[in-house]
Design a protein around this motif. Structure first.
Motif, short mmCIF file in Angstrom:
data_model
loop_
_atom_site.label_atom_id
_atom_site.label_comp_id
_atom_site.label_asym_id
_atom_site.label_seq_id
_atom_site.Cartn_x
_atom_site.Cartn_y
_atom_site.Cartn_z
N UNK A 572 0.85 -1.18 0.00
CA UNK A 572 0.00 0.00 0.00
C UNK A 572 0.89 1.24 0.00
N UNK A 573 0.78 2.04 -1.06
CA UNK A 573 1.56 3.27 -1.18
C UNK A 573 0.80 4.46 -0.61
N UNK A 574 -0.50 4.50 -0.89
CA UNK A 574 -1.33 5.62 -0.44
C UNK A 574 -2.75 5.13 -0.28
N UNK A 575 -3.41 5.55 0.78
CA UNK A 575 -4.81 5.20 0.99
C UNK A 575 -5.56 6.42 1.49
N UNK A 576 -6.37 6.99 0.63
CA UNK A 576 -7.25 8.10 0.96
C UNK A 576 -8.68 7.68 0.61
N UNK A 577 -9.67 8.36 1.16
CA UNK A 577 -11.05 7.97 0.86
C UNK A 577 -11.39 7.97 -0.63
N UNK A 578 -10.75 8.85 -1.41
CA UNK A 578 -11.05 8.95 -2.84
C UNK A 578 -9.94 8.42 -3.74
N UNK A 579 -8.81 8.02 -3.16
CA UNK A 579 -7.71 7.56 -4.01
C UNK A 579 -6.84 6.55 -3.25
N UNK A 580 -6.51 5.46 -3.96
CA UNK A 580 -5.63 4.44 -3.40
C UNK A 580 -4.55 4.15 -4.43
N UNK A 581 -3.30 4.07 -3.97
CA UNK A 581 -2.18 3.69 -4.82
C UNK A 581 -1.59 2.40 -4.27
N UNK A 582 -1.52 1.38 -5.13
CA UNK A 582 -0.98 0.09 -4.73
C UNK A 582 0.25 -0.23 -5.56
N UNK A 583 1.22 -0.88 -4.94
CA UNK A 583 2.36 -1.45 -5.66
C UNK A 583 2.07 -2.93 -5.85
N UNK A 584 1.84 -3.32 -7.09
CA UNK A 584 1.37 -4.67 -7.40
C UNK A 584 2.53 -5.52 -7.87
N UNK A 585 2.75 -6.69 -7.24
CA UNK A 585 3.86 -7.54 -7.66
C UNK A 585 3.61 -8.17 -9.03
N UNK A 586 4.66 -8.23 -9.83
CA UNK A 586 4.58 -8.85 -11.14
C UNK A 586 5.83 -9.65 -11.40
#
Length: 706
Positions: A572-586
């Motif tokens: 989890x990079x950022x978690x806000x009520x209107x925006x979430x940024x995830x680092x997804x493994x590949x």
């Protein structure tokens, strides 16, 4: 006479009559706003009319004056010509623009407008009458030398003539149309077509014609003034249709481009055809030239003035046949505007004021594609949807209701955020139009704009439109009327987001909801949701997807971040009520993905480059009162019950029609989901029902016992 560049861009000729001061638009929604936009650019006042259902609609708010038409249905409101004329006189309007649909091709209304001393922004009454009957118009066009498909009497159709297309003589837009492939289906389909035609146009007359399974729908925009000049303002192709209603329109036609390119590069490769009568063409004449010649012949034969469209059905060899002439502006007129630089509404107004067209229309340029964004579910028999449009945001739009003079996207819409789509009118939300130098560029621009759009609140055909615009067959120009049957509606209507991407989007929704809960908390709002100093059980949130069922998201906030059940390595990079940024493994490491989240009660909408996802947030505990009995037939949309086909206690077969609903001017059949006994019927003819209402119950158990 040669038009200046500004004339060509905006009107096509000089105005010799006095300008209007006030124009009433006898219509609603997108087309009313479209006409108002041009009126504002010309300094002309605007008057709207509105039904009770449309009281807060954007076209009402934007007009200088607005007059209520009491009621909701078209028959009570927008089809009441006498009320519309009274509104024009009461507000000081000196002209009426009919838009499209409703009374736009009603000769009696046009005659009444003129009798009231108002200007009719449309063709002569006689032209409307002559083209108002598709049966009579075909005979007239045949006499004028325009190629036609023979009309078939519905009572005399034989098996050898199948398949046939049933059409309403007085209307368009797919209402009253039915394809019949089995003789046994002909009589009931004719009856259904007559009911739809009567409901939509007030005229139950229908006829039949030979149905070309893979025809191409090509139409020519015409514009004629009162001084004898008739323009053929480019052709459009509108072959991709559902239920005989256009879904994608473009200019120029890829079929015409292909045929003419073949003729230019290798004339001997294109067989010359002999066309009898006055429409006979010279050897070597292009398909575009033949189309334009036929369209001008059609307009000239009825003394046409103003904007109109001559529609043809063409085959892959370049032969074409007259279908009908629409004596009004078409829904798809923006693609012609973008490929000519003309404002067709302005030209309509100028011609109605006595203006004179230039000797020739402006030259064609580039390519334009329009798609109709509908509130409907393509994967579920195109069922129309109703409800609130919470958000309609297409970030790449550069103009609304105006001509594009550079590559970009145009939006023509009758809704804004908060608009309600009801059951009384067509469920089209917007027309989204692209313009570019090449067809490929126009398709890519439009597909990307739609994928990135935020469309919240209703199920739409957006995903289908994006897949269609990116389909190899579409990009190759293979766009006949059987496109959906050929390439599979199931795959074309599949969600843009894959199952894995949808699951990731729902994880983002859960984490955003957790952030929203913490932000709203009165105590410890700065702490992560569910945080514990020691290892603990996961927090859980559940969501229901319309396409993939229930998703239970388990997550734990730890000292090092968040751990999501089933998503090892996710950061989890950022978690806000209107925006979430995830680092997804590949396979090659972590990839950052950004998700925008919006909530409307239980509805949660997630937008990202992976594709749009909408889910319903489930309560922690279900209410037993919400349970529906097995075998219940639920209303798929709000509508009115128009027929009932079975009685309580009667045995029914799987697929047997139980009742018929009318919604958004179309008939919808509600059939038995399985063989059994009709144990309950909760509605009567004429009753209005809401979406999800239990209409009837079929008990399969009783059938087995009997």
């Amino acid at each position: 006479m040669t038009a200046s560049r500004s004339d060509s861009m905006r009107g096509g000729g000089r105005v010799t009559g006095g300008p209007f001061t006030n124009v009433l638009v006898a219509n609603r929604g997108e087309i009313a706003r479209r006409v108002f936009a041009t009126c504002r650019r010309m300094g002309i006042g605007t008057v709207a009319v509105y039904s009770d259902a449309d009281a807060a609609a954007p076209h009402v708010v934007e007009a200088d004056a607005a007059v209520r038409l009491p009621g909701n249905t078209p028959a009570e409101t927008y089809l009441r010509g006498e009320l519309i004329i009274e509104a024009a006189l009461a507000t000081g309007a000196d002209a009426i623009h009919p838009g499209y649909g409703f009374l736009s091709e009603n000769a009696e209304f046009a005659r009444a407008v003129l009798a009231a001393g108002l200007v009719w922004i449309g063709p002569p009454v006689e032209a409307i009458e002559q083209m108002g009957s598709k049966v009579a118009s075909k005979k007239m066009m045949d006499a004028a030398g325009v190629p036609v498909l023979a009309e078939l009497d519905p009572d005399e159709v034989t098996a050898a003539q199948l398949p046939v297309l049933i059409k309403a003589s007085a209307g368009g837009g797919g209402r009253g149309m039915r394809v019949v492939r089995e003789l046994a289906d002909l009589e009931p389909q004719i009856a259904a077509a007559r009911r739809e035609a009567e409901s939509a146009f007030g005229d139950p007359t229908v006829f039949c014609e030979r149905y070309l399974e893979t025809g191409r729908h090509i139409e020519v925009q015409v514009m004629a003034d009162t001084h004898g000049t008739i323009w053929a303002v480019g052709e459009r192709e509108c072959s991709i249709q559902r239920r005989h209603q256009k879904v994608v329109e473009e200019a120029p036609s890829p079929l015409v481009e292909r045929i003419d390119a073949m003729r230019a590069s290798s004339p001997e490769a294109v067989a010359e055809r002999d066309y009898a009568g006055p429409a006979r063409v010279a050897d070597g004449q292009s398909m575009r030239e033949r189309l334009f010649e036929a369209a001008r012949l059609a307009a000239g034969a009825i003394g046409y003035t103003g904007a109109g469209t001559v529609e043809f059905l063409a085959d892959e060899a370049g032969d074409f046949f007259f279908l009908e002439m629409n004596t009004r502006l078409q829904v798809e007129h923006p693609v012609t505007e973008c490929t000519t630089g003309l404002d067709l509404v302005r030209t309509q107004l100028e011609v109605a004021a006595g203006g004179e067209l230039a000797a020739a229309p402006p030259p064609l340029r580039g390519h334009s594609i329009e798609v109709r964004l509908y509130a409907e579910d393509p994967a579920n028999e195109w069922q129309p949807q109703s409800g609130t449009v919470h958000c309609l945001d297409i970030p790449s739009v550069v103009t609304e209701f105006d001509v594009l003079d550079r590559p970009g996207v145009r939006l023509d819409t009758g809704v804004v955020d908060g608009s309600v789509v009801g059951v009384h009118y067509d469920p089209m939300l917007a027309k989204v139009i692209s313009y570019a130098e090449t067809r490929g560029d126009a398709a890519r621009l439009l597909a990307t704009a739609l994928q990135r759009a935020k469309i919240h609140g209703l199920v739409t055909n957006r995903d289908l439109l994006v897949r269609l615009l990116r389909h190899p067959a579409f990009l190759a120009g293979d766009t006949d009327t059987a496109f959906f049957e050929t390439h599979g509606l199931d795959s074309l209507s599949a969600p843009l987001a894959t199952e894995a991407d949808e699951a990731l989007s729902i994880v983002a929704a859960a984490l955003a909801d957790a952030a929203a809960n913490r932000k709203a908390a009165r105590v410890g709002g700065g702490l992560p949701a569910g945080w514990r100093n020691l290892p603990s059980q996961s927090q859980h949130k559940s969501y229901e997807s319309r396409t993939s069922g229930t998703h239970d998201i388990g997550y734990r906030f730890t000292r090092t971040g968040v751990a999501v059940d089933g998503h090892d390595g996710l950061e989890l990079v950022q978690a806000e009520p209107e925006r979430v940024v995830l680092a997804v493994p590949g396979e090659r490491g972590l990839v950052r993905r950004q998700f925008d989240i919006a909530r409307y009660g239980e509805l949660v909408c997630v937008d990202s480059p992976l594709g749009p996802v909408s889910v319903r947030r489930l309560p922690r505990f279900s209410d037993p009162a919400d349970q529906v009995a097995h075998g219940s037939l639920l209303a798929p949309m709000p509508g009115s019950v128009i027929r009932i086909g079975a009685e309580v206690g009667s045995a029914v077969e799987q697929g047997q029609p139980i009742l018929w609903l009318e919604a958004m001017k179309m008939e919808h059949t509600i059939s038995a989901p399985a063989a059994g006994v009709l144990s309950a019927l909760n509605v009567t003819v004429g009753q209005q029902v809401d979406v999800g209402a239990v209409l009837a119950v079929v008990d399969p158990t009783e059938s087995q016992e009997n």
